[in-house]
Scaffold this active site. Structure first.
Site, PDB file in Angstrom:
ATOM      1  N   GLU A 194      46.259  80.187  49.291  1.00 27.16           N
ATOM      2  CA  GLU A 194      46.255  78.813  48.767  1.00 27.16           C
ATOM      3  C   GLU A 194      45.198  78.631  47.677  1.00 27.16           C
ATOM      4  OE1 GLU A 194      47.953  75.647  49.521  1.00 27.16           O
ATOM      5  OE2 GLU A 194      49.453  77.135  50.036  1.00 27.16           O
ATOM      6  N   THR A 229      42.272  82.555  51.548  1.00 23.95           N
ATOM      7  CA  THR A 229      43.710  82.301  51.619  1.00 23.95           C
ATOM      8  C   THR A 229      44.388  82.343  50.253  1.00 23.95           C
ATOM      9  OG1 THR A 229      45.295  80.473  51.904  1.00 23.95           O
ATOM     10  CG2 THR A 229      43.005  79.849  51.721  1.00 23.95           C
ATOM     11  N   LYS A 281      38.703  75.702  51.009  1.00 21.69           N
ATOM     12  CA  LYS A 281      38.647  77.162  51.174  1.00 21.69           C
ATOM     13  C   LYS A 281      38.036  77.832  49.934  1.00 21.69           C
ATOM     14  CE  LYS A 281      40.427  78.242  55.255  1.00 21.69           C
ATOM     15  NZ  LYS A 281      39.929  79.287  56.182  1.00 21.69           N
TER      16      LYS A 281
HETATM   17  P1  NAP Z   1      45.403  78.411  63.554  1.00 21.33           P
HETATM   18  O1  NAP Z   1      46.385  79.080  64.443  1.00 21.33           O
HETATM   19  O2  NAP Z   1      45.695  77.034  63.071  1.00 21.33           O
HETATM   20  O3  NAP Z   1      43.984  78.395  64.326  1.00 21.33           O
HETATM   21  C1  NAP Z   1      42.891  77.642  63.862  1.00 21.33           C
HETATM   22  C2  NAP Z   1      41.740  77.805  64.838  1.00 21.33           C
HETATM   23  O4  NAP Z   1      40.615  77.057  64.355  1.00 21.33           O
HETATM   24  C3  NAP Z   1      42.038  77.298  66.254  1.00 21.33           C
HETATM   25  O5  NAP Z   1      41.441  78.175  67.186  1.00 21.33           O
HETATM   26  C4  NAP Z   1      41.309  75.944  66.280  1.00 21.33           C
HETATM   27  O6  NAP Z   1      40.922  75.545  67.582  1.00 21.33           O
HETATM   28  C5  NAP Z   1      40.074  76.306  65.448  1.00 21.33           C
HETATM   29  N1  NAP Z   1      39.350  75.140  64.958  1.00 21.33           N
HETATM   30  C6  NAP Z   1      39.835  74.119  64.206  1.00 21.33           C
HETATM   31  N2  NAP Z   1      38.844  73.244  63.944  1.00 21.33           N
HETATM   32  C7  NAP Z   1      37.712  73.722  64.518  1.00 21.33           C
HETATM   33  C8  NAP Z   1      36.375  73.274  64.594  1.00 21.33           C
HETATM   34  N3  NAP Z   1      35.983  72.116  64.037  1.00 21.33           N
HETATM   35  N4  NAP Z   1      35.471  74.026  65.270  1.00 21.33           N
HETATM   36  C9  NAP Z   1      35.848  75.177  65.871  1.00 21.33           C
HETATM   37  N5  NAP Z   1      37.113  75.652  65.846  1.00 21.33           N
HETATM   38  C10 NAP Z   1      38.034  74.937  65.163  1.00 21.33           C
HETATM   39  O7  NAP Z   1      45.095  79.302  62.263  1.00 21.33           O
HETATM   40  P2  NAP Z   1      45.481  80.837  61.939  1.00 21.33           P
HETATM   41  O8  NAP Z   1      46.851  80.880  61.389  1.00 21.33           O
HETATM   42  O9  NAP Z   1      45.116  81.674  63.124  1.00 21.33           O
HETATM   43  O10 NAP Z   1      44.488  81.122  60.729  1.00 21.33           O
HETATM   44  C11 NAP Z   1      43.187  81.696  60.950  1.00 21.33           C
HETATM   45  C12 NAP Z   1      42.346  81.517  59.691  1.00 21.33           C
HETATM   46  O11 NAP Z   1      42.975  82.196  58.604  1.00 21.33           O
HETATM   47  C13 NAP Z   1      42.197  80.068  59.227  1.00 21.33           C
HETATM   48  O12 NAP Z   1      40.906  79.935  58.693  1.00 21.33           O
HETATM   49  C14 NAP Z   1      43.231  79.914  58.128  1.00 21.33           C
HETATM   50  O13 NAP Z   1      42.834  78.921  57.213  1.00 21.33           O
HETATM   51  C15 NAP Z   1      43.207  81.296  57.525  1.00 21.33           C
HETATM   52  N6  NAP Z   1      44.463  81.733  56.894  1.00 21.33           N
HETATM   53  C16 NAP Z   1      45.632  81.736  57.602  1.00 21.33           C
HETATM   54  C17 NAP Z   1      46.802  82.201  57.020  1.00 21.33           C
HETATM   55  C18 NAP Z   1      48.099  82.225  57.762  1.00 21.33           C
HETATM   56  O14 NAP Z   1      49.144  82.390  57.100  1.00 21.33           O
HETATM   57  N7  NAP Z   1      48.100  82.135  59.080  1.00 21.33           N
HETATM   58  C19 NAP Z   1      46.763  82.693  55.700  1.00 21.33           C
HETATM   59  C20 NAP Z   1      45.550  82.685  55.008  1.00 21.33           C
HETATM   60  C21 NAP Z   1      44.384  82.221  55.624  1.00 21.33           C
HETATM   61  P3  NAP Z   1      41.909  74.670  68.555  1.00 21.33           P
HETATM   62  O15 NAP Z   1      42.779  75.700  69.248  1.00 21.33           O
HETATM   63  O16 NAP Z   1      40.946  73.995  69.456  1.00 21.33           O
HETATM   64  O17 NAP Z   1      42.692  73.747  67.675  1.00 21.33           O
HETATM   65  N1  GDD Z   2      54.749  72.951  57.336  1.00 18.52           N
HETATM   66  C1  GDD Z   2      55.924  72.682  56.737  1.00 18.52           C
HETATM   67  N2  GDD Z   2      56.816  71.865  57.357  1.00 18.52           N
HETATM   68  N3  GDD Z   2      56.173  73.244  55.540  1.00 18.52           N
HETATM   69  C2  GDD Z   2      57.377  72.979  54.963  1.00 18.52           C
HETATM   70  C3  GDD Z   2      58.326  72.153  55.560  1.00 18.52           C
HETATM   71  C4  GDD Z   2      58.026  71.554  56.809  1.00 18.52           C
HETATM   72  O1  GDD Z   2      58.810  70.808  57.384  1.00 18.52           O
HETATM   73  N4  GDD Z   2      59.413  72.119  54.764  1.00 18.52           N
HETATM   74  C5  GDD Z   2      59.143  72.874  53.686  1.00 18.52           C
HETATM   75  N5  GDD Z   2      57.901  73.403  53.802  1.00 18.52           N
HETATM   76  C6  GDD Z   2      57.242  74.233  52.785  1.00 18.52           C
HETATM   77  C7  GDD Z   2      55.855  73.736  52.399  1.00 18.52           C
HETATM   78  O2  GDD Z   2      55.950  72.661  51.467  1.00 18.52           O
HETATM   79  C8  GDD Z   2      55.256  75.006  51.826  1.00 18.52           C
HETATM   80  O3  GDD Z   2      55.616  75.141  50.470  1.00 18.52           O
HETATM   81  C9  GDD Z   2      55.933  76.114  52.623  1.00 18.52           C
HETATM   82  O4  GDD Z   2      57.024  75.524  53.320  1.00 18.52           O
HETATM   83  C10 GDD Z   2      55.015  76.773  53.657  1.00 18.52           C
HETATM   84  O5  GDD Z   2      54.416  75.755  54.425  1.00 18.52           O
HETATM   85  P1  GDD Z   2      53.524  76.118  55.719  1.00 18.52           P
HETATM   86  O6  GDD Z   2      54.278  76.960  56.657  1.00 18.52           O
HETATM   87  O7  GDD Z   2      52.953  74.831  56.222  1.00 18.52           O
HETATM   88  O8  GDD Z   2      52.390  77.075  55.111  1.00 18.52           O
HETATM   89  P2  GDD Z   2      51.430  76.897  53.858  1.00 18.52           P
HETATM   90  O9  GDD Z   2      51.819  77.958  52.884  1.00 18.52           O
HETATM   91  O10 GDD Z   2      51.358  75.508  53.377  1.00 18.52           O
HETATM   92  O11 GDD Z   2      50.005  77.240  54.494  1.00 18.52           O
HETATM   93  C11 GDD Z   2      49.855  78.332  55.407  1.00 18.52           C
HETATM   94  O12 GDD Z   2      49.598  79.507  54.688  1.00 18.52           O
HETATM   95  C12 GDD Z   2      48.370  79.500  53.946  1.00 18.52           C
HETATM   96  C13 GDD Z   2      48.283  80.846  53.201  1.00 18.52           C
HETATM   97  O13 GDD Z   2      48.990  80.747  51.988  1.00 18.52           O
HETATM   98  C14 GDD Z   2      48.726  77.974  56.373  1.00 18.52           C
HETATM   99  O14 GDD Z   2      48.671  78.952  57.381  1.00 18.52           O
HETATM  100  C15 GDD Z   2      47.386  77.956  55.658  1.00 18.52           C
HETATM  101  O15 GDD Z   2      46.347  77.774  56.629  1.00 18.52           O
HETATM  102  C16 GDD Z   2      47.210  79.291  54.921  1.00 18.52           C
HETATM  103  O16 GDD Z   2      45.986  79.333  54.236  1.00 18.52           O
END
Ligand code: NAP
Ligand code: GDD
Length: 360
Positions: free
Chosen positions: A129, A127, A155
């Site tokens: 992050e 990620t 991560k």
């Molecule tokens: P998400 O929608 O929050 O999905 C997370 C998944 O992980 C869900 O299926 C959840 O199951 C499962 N899970 C959580 N804890 C678990 C455990 N203990 N054992 C087995 N399964 C578990 O996340 P996403 O946005 O699809 O992201 C997918 C991956 O990419 C994650 O690893 C995230 O950190 C990474 N990532 C995401 C982003 C982004 O912007 N979306 C960016 C960079 C990296 P339940 O449905 O049962 O909760």
């Molecule tokens: N969630 C959330 N809720 N974020 C907020 C809010 C709020 O009410 N208000 C402001 N933010 C700001 C957060 O402080 C952050 O700087 C930004 O919005 C994005 O927040 P999120 O959407 O929660 O995403 P993230 O960047 O912290 O994390 C997501 O992206 C990562 C990749 O960079 C997640 O999907 C992580 O799992 C993933 O790795």
């Protein structure tokens, strides 16, 4: 015919990746948490597929993970499961590390000890992050890491364990360093979806102002469907490598709020500073916002939503992915917002009509 195991198949990325792999002719196995029956809505439409098989298990349960891998011996493993919410990781750092860091150790150890190393290719969901307190912009594969949360730190462990499994044991293991990617399937606790869902519901009179944290945060937002395509592409290389995946443009949370308003026919103006800031309706043009009036506050800053340490700005350089794999994003952040607002307005309208037709 290839087979793949997806952990986190019930999540945003897992659901799109399952669709993608099924279309490519794969047999797809998904790890689902025993407690996740209520969160399978993203894959409900796939459940009649003969080539989709769901298996109960949890990444914290090493023996279950090992038995499953022994039984399936998949060609590819996509490790998407994680505790993914950054703010929650400050409250639950131990659980976050248990799932995100040790979960990967369990999978990689199982692949190795079962002798699957020569057969099974492994994708780790790294990620942006990891970059955290970014020393340069945009961030590429060469940018040093400095995570700013227990999530980022967990991560980081997962990332290096994956790289090490490749260097030490010759596993075909790749990390995708993905920047934020969103969609109508995004969890409601993440900021883009919180905004589109909250404003769409407010436009129908179903809720009041949306509480938000840091409106100045800047993110590089892409579409999840584009990003899962790249996850598959990474495992089709001849040599395993890591890639940054991003659009290369960034926007603030405040801009995203304005766009969502525009898409609903609501013009918003921001007033006040810091924790006093609000977004107020200045005019309403869209019929879809019939329940909103000028002067109404639609967003308010809630100090409790600020994070102890914030990642203020992320912007990725995906030129390696473009050069080597021909990958390009197809959806801009602005288009993404429009798609998410349309889907959330649809949900809000259904909610309003179902309330209106409920017998008293
Ligand atoms: P998400 O929608 O929050 O999905 C997370 C998944 O992980 C869900 O299926 C959840 O199951 C499962 N899970 C959580 N804890 C678990 C455990 N203990 N054992 C087995 N399964 C578990 O996340 P996403 O946005 O699809 O992201 C997918 C991956 O990419 C994650 O690893 C995230 O950190 C990474 N990532 C995401 C982003 C982004 O912007 N979306 C960016 C960079 C990296 P339940 O449905 O049962 O909760
Ligand atoms: N969630 C959330 N809720 N974020 C907020 C809010 C709020 O009410 N208000 C402001 N933010 C700001 C957060 O402080 C952050 O700087 C930004 O919005 C994005 O927040 P999120 O959407 O929660 O995403 P993230 O960047 O912290 O994390 C997501 O992206 C990562 C990749 O960079 C997640 O999907 C992580 O799992 C993933 O790795």
């Amino acid at each position: 015919m290839k087979s793949a195991l997806i952990t986190g198949i019930t999540g945003q990325d897992g659901s799109y990746l399952a669709e993608d792999l099924l279309q490519r002719g794969y047999t797809v196995h998904g790890l689902v948490r025993p407690s996740s029956t209520r969160s399978r809505w993203r894959i409900d439409h796939l459940c009649s597929e003969e080539r989709l098989h769901l298996h109960e298990g949890d990444l914290t349960d090493g023996s279950r993970v090992t038995r499953l891998l022994a039984e399936l011996a998949p060609d590819e493993v996509y490790n998407l499961a994680a505790q993914t919410h950054v703010a929650k990781s400050f409250e639950s750092p131990e659980l976050t590390a248990e799932v995100n860091a040790l979960g990967v150790v369990r999978l990689l150890s199982a692949i190795r000890t079962l002798g699957l190393g020569a057969r099974t290719r492994f994708y780790q969901a790294s990620t942006s992050e990891l970059f955290g307190a970014v020393p340069e912009s945009p961030q590429s594969e060469q940018t040093p890491f400095h995570p700013r949360s227990p999530y980022g730190a967990s991560k980081l462990h997962a990332h290096w364990v994956t790289v090490n499994s490749r260097e030490a044991h010759g596993l075909f293991a790749c990390c995708g360093i993905l920047f934020n990617h969103e969609s109508p399937r995004r969890g409601e606790e993440f900021v883009t979806r919180k905004i589109t869902r909250g404003l769409a519901r407010a436009s129908q009179g179903l809720q009041g102002a949306v509480p938000l944290g840091n409106l100045d945060a800047r993110r590089d937002w892409g579409h999840a469907r584009d990003y899962v395509r790249m996850q598959w592409q990474m495992l089709q290389q001849e040599v395993p490598e890591d890639f940054v995946i991003a659009t290369g443009t960034q926007h603030s949370v405040r801009e995203f709020v304005s766009w969502a308003g525009e898409d609903l026919g609501i013009s918003l103006s921001f007033e006040g500073k810091g924790s006093e800031e609000v977004a107020r309706v200045s005019s309403v043009t869209g019929e879809s916002a019939a329940h909103v009036v000028p002067g109404q506050v639609l967003v308010r800053v809630e100090p409790q939503l600020f994070r102890p340490t914030e990642v203020g700005s992320l912007c990725g350089d995906a030129s390696k992915a473009k050069r080597r794999l021909g990958w390009r994003p197809t959806v801009s952040a602005r288009q993404l917002c429009t798609e998410m607002v349309a889907a959330d307005l649809d949900l809000a309208l259904k909610e309003r009509f179902s309330q209106a037709s409920d017998p008293v």
